[in-house]
Design a protein around this motif. Structure first.
Motif, mmCIF file in Angstrom:
data_model
loop_
_atom_site.group_PDB
_atom_site.id
_atom_site.type_symbol
_atom_site.label_atom_id
_atom_site.label_comp_id
_atom_site.label_asym_id
_atom_site.label_seq_id
_atom_site.Cartn_x
_atom_site.Cartn_y
_atom_site.Cartn_z
ATOM 1 N N SER A 203 0.834 -1.203 0.000
ATOM 2 C CA SER A 203 0.000 0.000 0.000
ATOM 3 C C SER A 203 0.872 1.257 0.000
ATOM 4 C CB SER A 203 -0.941 0.007 1.206
ATOM 5 O OG SER A 203 -0.212 -0.019 2.424
ATOM 6 N N ASP A 204 2.010 1.217 0.711
ATOM 7 C CA ASP A 204 2.939 2.341 0.691
ATOM 8 C C ASP A 204 3.438 2.599 -0.730
ATOM 9 O OD1 ASP A 204 2.822 2.676 3.435
ATOM 10 O OD2 ASP A 204 4.675 1.575 3.830
ATOM 11 N N THR A 207 0.968 4.439 -2.734
ATOM 12 C CA THR A 207 0.962 5.847 -2.332
ATOM 13 C C THR A 207 2.155 6.590 -2.904
ATOM 14 O OG1 THR A 207 -0.193 5.332 -0.258
ATOM 15 C CG2 THR A 207 1.034 7.399 -0.342
ATOM 16 N N CYS A 210 2.569 8.857 -6.164
ATOM 17 C CA CYS A 210 2.161 10.251 -6.313
ATOM 18 C C CYS A 210 3.364 11.166 -6.537
ATOM 19 C CB CYS A 210 1.333 10.714 -5.120
ATOM 20 S SG CYS A 210 2.261 10.945 -3.579
ATOM 21 N N GLU A 240 -3.256 12.958 -2.505
ATOM 22 C CA GLU A 240 -2.775 11.738 -1.840
ATOM 23 C C GLU A 240 -2.429 12.071 -0.398
ATOM 24 O OE1 GLU A 240 -2.587 8.800 -0.569
ATOM 25 O OE2 GLU A 240 -2.540 8.163 -2.666
ATOM 26 N N LEU A 242 -2.006 10.344 2.209
ATOM 27 C CA LEU A 242 -1.125 9.438 2.941
ATOM 28 C C LEU A 242 0.354 9.739 2.709
ATOM 29 C CD1 LEU A 242 -3.001 6.024 2.554
ATOM 30 C CD2 LEU A 242 -3.050 7.641 4.464
ATOM 31 N N ALA A 243 0.637 10.615 1.772
ATOM 32 C CA ALA A 243 2.013 11.057 1.560
ATOM 33 C C ALA A 243 2.213 12.367 2.309
ATOM 34 C CB ALA A 243 2.283 11.246 0.071
ATOM 35 N N VAL A 275 6.372 8.339 3.283
ATOM 36 C CA VAL A 275 5.327 7.390 2.935
ATOM 37 C C VAL A 275 5.452 6.205 3.882
ATOM 38 C CG1 VAL A 275 4.384 5.884 1.158
ATOM 39 C CG2 VAL A 275 5.338 8.111 0.517
#
Length: 308
Positions: A203-204, A207, A210, A240, A242-243, A275
């Motif tokens: 998942s990282d 992310t 981006c 994004e 999550l970044a 990240v």
């Protein structure tokens, strides 16, 4: 009849200064290119070796996890150590000699009392986030220039600030080494190759895409000027959450200062973000203004005679 490709000969390995000197003397030509690494080699390093191999009679690769460039709380202890895999890559790429010293070989008196200072340029961007980092980089690079005796050294454009500072050091200290930039190597989806990618979960990694998408968006807007570049890149990153972005900048390739709205010419679009637990950096050289867009590397040494 089936033919097979002959197996490549593994490179000689030196761990000490004496072993390096002896192995270096065995190279039949003084024409040597060097690729400096901290290990955990990947296709990006292989591309550097490939470029060196195309231009030189001999190629030396250094594998040294330099403690001077890691700050308090950074990931020295968990940095990937993959020497056997690294040797396979060096063998396949036709490396002649691998220098893999321990810290006490590179720094026989312990923490060196005298280091190469990266100056004001080394305190910007990555240097602001990692104080002292570039002093450690330049110190070890200067030492390895002397120890390997290479004519040319190959560095990736992905570490753009590092490349800039090494070129500046070579120019300012009159070191007899040509510094050759090599374009960033990316996965098919755009992710820049990095040894730290090994820390990313699935998942990282999704992310992390981006960063390269932001750079591409900025480059696509380059013809319209600096504000358009920054705005297009920022819109991708904002999408994004999550970044965790440290910086997104469009700067002059020599001074690392933000380029003004009227600026036209080559510039560096650079981004850093965390990240998951991993801090990633990426960048692209580009030309701003009519007909502008993405570049692989800058058109010439930014410290050439016409540089400010």
């Amino acid at each position: 009849m089936t033919t097979t490709t002959p197996a490549r000969t593994a490179p000689a390995v030196a761990h000490t200064r004496d072993e390096l000197s002896a192995a270096r003397a065995d190279l039949t030509s003084g024409d040597v290119g060097v690729v400096m690494t901290m290990g955990a080699l990947h296709e990006g390093h292989a591309r550097l070796i490939e470029q060196a191999r195309a231009r030189h009679a001999h190629v030396v690769v250094t594998i040294f996890l330099n403690p001077l460039q890691f700050g308090v709380g950074e990931d020295l202890s968990r940095y990937p150590r993959t020497f056997d895999d690294d040797m396979r890559i060096c063998t396949d790429a036709g490396v002649d000699l691998v220098f893999a010293p321990s810290p006490d070989v590179v720094y026989p008196d312990g923490d060196p009392g005298i280091r190469v200072s990266s100056g004001a340029l080394g305190a910007m961007l990555e240097g602001a986030a990692r104080p002292g980092h570039f002093d450690g980089v330049l110190t070890v690079v200067a030492k390895l220039f002397h120890l390997t005796g290479a004519r040319s050294a190959y560095f990736g454009q992905k570490d753009a600030q590092q490349l800039l500072l090494i070129r500046r050091m070579v120019r300012d200290l009159d070191l007899p080494v040509e510094v050759v930039p090599v374009p960033t190597v990316r996965e098919a989806d755009g992710l820049a190759l990095s040894s730290r990618n090994a820390y990313l979960t699935d998942s990282d990694r999704e992310t992390a895409l981006c960063l390269s998408r932001a750079l591409q968006a900025g480059a696509d807007a380059a013809t319209y000027g600096p504000s358009a570049v920054r705005r297009a890149a920022r819109e991708v990153l904002v999408g994004e959450p999550l970044a965790l972005v440290d910086y997104l900048v469009l700067v002059h390739p020599t001074t690392l200062e933000d380029v003004p709205e009227w600026y036209r010419g080559e510039a560096l679009l650079a981004v850093a973000a965390k990240v998951g637990t991993t801090r990633l950096i990426d960048n692209t050289p580009l030309r701003v203004g009519p007909g502008g867009g993405r570049l692989d590397v800058f058109s010439e040494d930014p410290h050439g005679k016409d540089a400010p």
